[in-house]
Write a protein that holds these residues in place. Structure first.
Motif, PDB file in Angstrom:
ATOM      1  N   GLY A   1       0.802  -1.218   0.000  1.00 36.80           N
ATOM      2  CA  GLY A   1       0.000   0.000   0.000  1.00 36.80           C
ATOM      3  C   GLY A   1       0.832   1.263   0.000  1.00 36.80           C
ATOM      4  O   GLY A   1       0.466   2.270  -0.621  1.00 36.80           O
ATOM      5  N   TYR A   2       1.960   1.238   0.695  1.00 35.14           N
ATOM      6  CA  TYR A   2       2.846   2.404   0.745  1.00 35.14           C
ATOM      7  C   TYR A   2       3.318   2.762  -0.655  1.00 35.14           C
ATOM      8  O   TYR A   2       3.268   3.927  -1.066  1.00 35.14           O
ATOM      9  CB  TYR A   2       4.038   2.093   1.646  1.00 35.14           C
ATOM     10  N   TRP A   3       3.780   1.771  -1.392  1.00 34.17           N
ATOM     11  CA  TRP A   3       4.318   2.022  -2.728  1.00 34.17           C
ATOM     12  C   TRP A   3       3.224   2.348  -3.727  1.00 34.17           C
ATOM     13  O   TRP A   3       3.448   3.121  -4.672  1.00 34.17           O
ATOM     14  CB  TRP A   3       5.144   0.822  -3.175  1.00 34.17           C
ATOM     15  N   MET A   4       2.040   1.808  -3.516  1.00 34.03           N
ATOM     16  CA  MET A   4       0.917   2.149  -4.393  1.00 34.03           C
ATOM     17  C   MET A   4       0.551   3.623  -4.250  1.00 34.03           C
ATOM     18  O   MET A   4       0.375   4.338  -5.246  1.00 34.03           O
ATOM     19  CB  MET A   4      -0.291   1.272  -4.071  1.00 34.03           C
ATOM     20  N   LEU A   5       0.459   4.103  -3.005  1.00 30.17           N
ATOM     21  CA  LEU A   5       0.114   5.511  -2.789  1.00 30.17           C
ATOM     22  C   LEU A   5       1.239   6.431  -3.240  1.00 30.17           C
ATOM     23  O   LEU A   5       0.980   7.498  -3.820  1.00 30.17           O
ATOM     24  CB  LEU A   5      -0.193   5.751  -1.309  1.00 30.17           C
ATOM     25  N   LEU A   6       2.485   6.016  -2.988  1.00 31.87           N
ATOM     26  CA  LEU A   6       3.620   6.812  -3.452  1.00 31.87           C
ATOM     27  C   LEU A   6       3.610   6.917  -4.972  1.00 31.87           C
ATOM     28  O   LEU A   6       3.832   8.000  -5.538  1.00 31.87           O
ATOM     29  CB  LEU A   6       4.922   6.172  -2.966  1.00 31.87           C
TER      30      LEU A   6
ATOM     31  N   PHE B   1       0.982   6.570  -6.981  1.00 35.79           N
ATOM     32  CA  PHE B   1      -0.161   7.373  -7.420  1.00 35.79           C
ATOM     33  C   PHE B   1       0.167   8.861  -7.337  1.00 35.79           C
ATOM     34  O   PHE B   1      -0.076   9.614  -8.281  1.00 35.79           O
ATOM     35  CB  PHE B   1      -1.382   7.052  -6.567  1.00 35.79           C
ATOM     36  N   ASP B   2       0.723   9.275  -6.202  1.00 40.08           N
ATOM     37  CA  ASP B   2       1.049  10.693  -6.034  1.00 40.08           C
ATOM     38  C   ASP B   2       2.090  11.144  -7.053  1.00 40.08           C
ATOM     39  O   ASP B   2       2.023  12.255  -7.585  1.00 40.08           O
ATOM     40  CB  ASP B   2       1.558  10.957  -4.617  1.00 40.08           C
ATOM     41  N   ALA B   3       3.068  10.279  -7.339  1.00 44.67           N
ATOM     42  CA  ALA B   3       4.088  10.629  -8.324  1.00 44.67           C
ATOM     43  C   ALA B   3       3.475  10.808  -9.709  1.00 44.67           C
ATOM     44  O   ALA B   3       3.802  11.764 -10.435  1.00 44.67           O
ATOM     45  CB  ALA B   3       5.174   9.553  -8.344  1.00 44.67           C
ATOM     46  N   VAL B   4       2.572   9.904 -10.079  1.00 42.36           N
ATOM     47  CA  VAL B   4       1.907  10.024 -11.377  1.00 42.36           C
ATOM     48  C   VAL B   4       1.087  11.316 -11.452  1.00 42.36           C
ATOM     49  O   VAL B   4       1.096  12.016 -12.471  1.00 42.36           O
ATOM     50  CB  VAL B   4       1.009   8.791 -11.628  1.00 42.36           C
ATOM     51  N   MET B   5       0.389  11.664 -10.368  1.00 40.80           N
ATOM     52  CA  MET B   5      -0.416  12.880 -10.373  1.00 40.80           C
ATOM     53  C   MET B   5       0.465  14.130 -10.479  1.00 40.80           C
ATOM     54  O   MET B   5       0.091  15.106 -11.142  1.00 40.80           O
ATOM     55  CB  MET B   5      -1.278  12.951  -9.107  1.00 40.80           C
TER      56      MET B   5
ATOM     57  N   ALA C   1       2.159  18.542 -13.913  1.00 36.96           N
ATOM     58  CA  ALA C   1       3.251  19.323 -14.481  1.00 36.96           C
ATOM     59  C   ALA C   1       3.130  19.442 -15.994  1.00 36.96           C
ATOM     60  O   ALA C   1       3.626  20.404 -16.596  1.00 36.96           O
ATOM     61  CB  ALA C   1       4.593  18.698 -14.120  1.00 36.96           C
ATOM     62  N   LEU C   2       2.451  18.485 -16.617  1.00 36.53           N
ATOM     63  CA  LEU C   2       2.400  18.433 -18.083  1.00 36.53           C
ATOM     64  C   LEU C   2       1.039  18.787 -18.657  1.00 36.53           C
ATOM     65  O   LEU C   2       0.940  19.034 -19.872  1.00 36.53           O
ATOM     66  CB  LEU C   2       2.782  17.026 -18.560  1.00 36.53           C
TER      67      LEU C   2
ATOM     68  N   VAL D   1      -6.056  17.989  -8.646  1.00 43.39           N
ATOM     69  CA  VAL D   1      -5.389  17.888  -7.352  1.00 43.39           C
ATOM     70  C   VAL D   1      -5.973  16.719  -6.572  1.00 43.39           C
ATOM     71  O   VAL D   1      -7.141  16.737  -6.189  1.00 43.39           O
ATOM     72  CB  VAL D   1      -5.528  19.201  -6.556  1.00 43.39           C
ATOM     73  N   MET D   2      -5.166  15.694  -6.369  1.00 45.36           N
ATOM     74  CA  MET D   2      -5.529  14.563  -5.525  1.00 45.36           C
ATOM     75  C   MET D   2      -4.249  13.860  -5.125  1.00 45.36           C
ATOM     76  O   MET D   2      -3.629  13.163  -5.932  1.00 45.36           O
ATOM     77  CB  MET D   2      -6.463  13.591  -6.257  1.00 45.36           C
ATOM     78  N   TYR D   3      -3.814  14.093  -3.882  1.00 43.37           N
ATOM     79  CA  TYR D   3      -2.586  13.507  -3.377  1.00 43.37           C
ATOM     80  C   TYR D   3      -2.879  12.797  -2.053  1.00 43.37           C
ATOM     81  O   TYR D   3      -3.319  13.433  -1.094  1.00 43.37           O
ATOM     82  CB  TYR D   3      -1.522  14.581  -3.175  1.00 43.37           C
ATOM     83  N   TYR D   4      -2.600  11.511  -2.012  1.00 42.45           N
ATOM     84  CA  TYR D   4      -2.921  10.735  -0.817  1.00 42.45           C
ATOM     85  C   TYR D   4      -1.939  10.978   0.327  1.00 42.45           C
ATOM     86  O   TYR D   4      -2.301  10.821   1.492  1.00 42.45           O
ATOM     87  CB  TYR D   4      -2.931   9.238  -1.152  1.00 42.45           C
TER      88      TYR D   4
END
Length: 249
Positions: free
Chosen positions: A169-174, A176-180, A185-186, A192-195
């Motif tokens: 779960g830690y890496w999934m949320l990390l 997701f936030d990185a993708v967002m 940026a592009l 805006v949705m950051y867990y």
């Protein structure tokens, strides 16, 4: 994670490339069939924890979405319940829900950062919405909540303990936030949705700066982590009573 009635991958992609408001307008008809809706067990645990803190007269569900949290307020408020959200599509679905027994329920379209209410509520709740606010927006958001509460009123919301780095779960949320962050940026408009941006220590400090006194209580229905800390807590932030001899504005 998604039921067959939920959105398709294509629909999710279109929503993710929209603004937050437009994305939720599009998602609204199928939102309750996604994992984004607050689970019933969380709602039930919060209602149970709030019951001995009442009775409350008038409640506000902040960023109410399709109205899942208004059922919690209907259990603990005696006079009225108001849901507020800036997505017209989500509010349309909320208004279609069979009203629970109890107080009158009203839905209002508005931005949580500019609430169109005076100090008319004894209880404000919010479920799963804080990821849509950047950390720099929290002082203004909490100031709005403070302003709509009557003296002695409470602002309550559940928080889940963050997953350990050793868990998937830690890496999934990390991830997701990185993708967002890359997406925002592009691509414009931003979504805006950051867990991982809603950190409890910083949140408690901002609540205190907004004028709240804050208490944390465990939600025992979710058990404990390996170190004995609760897996879920209820944050209850109280607006203070005016000092004797003063007039509340």
């Amino acid at each position: 994670m998604f039921t067959p009635e939920g959105p398709s991958l294509r629909e999710l992609a279109v929503q993710a490339l929209s603004s937050v408001e437009r994305g939720y307008d599009l998602l609204a008809p199928k939102f309750d069939h996604t994992p984004f809706r607050t689970p019933d067990r969380v709602l039930e645990a919060v209602a149970k924890a709030l019951t001995p803190l009442g009775p409350f007269e008038d409640g506000l569900d902040l960023c109410c979405g399709t109205g899942a949290g208004t059922g919690v307020l209907a259990q603990v408020c005696r006079h009225s319940v108001t849901g507020v959200d800036f997505s017209a599509g989500m509010l349309e679905i909320a208004r279609r829900q069979p009203p629970p027994d109890g107080p009158d329920i009203t839905y209002v379209r508005a931005d949580a950062r500019a609430l169109p209410f005076g100090p008319g509520f004894d209880l404000v709740v919010s479920f799963g919405a804080f990821g849509h606010f950047l950390p720099r927006e929290l002082p203004g958001l909490f100031g709005q909540v403070h302003a709509v509460l009557r003296p002695g009123g409470a602002f309550a919301f559940p928080v889940l303990a963050p997953p350990r780095p050793s868990s998937p779960g830690y890496w999934m949320l990390l991830g997701f936030d990185a993708v967002m962050r890359v997406r925002n940026a592009l691509w414009r408009p931003p979504f805006v949705m950051y867990y991982r941006a809603f950190r409890l220590g910083a949140v408690l400090a901002e609540l205190a700066r907004a004028g709240f006194s804050v208490e944390l209580s465990a939600l025992p229905e979710f058990g404990e982590r390996g170190d004995g800390s609760p897996r879920a807590r209820l944050v209850v932030a109280r607006r203070g009573q005016p000092a004797a001899g003063t007039v509340n504005s």
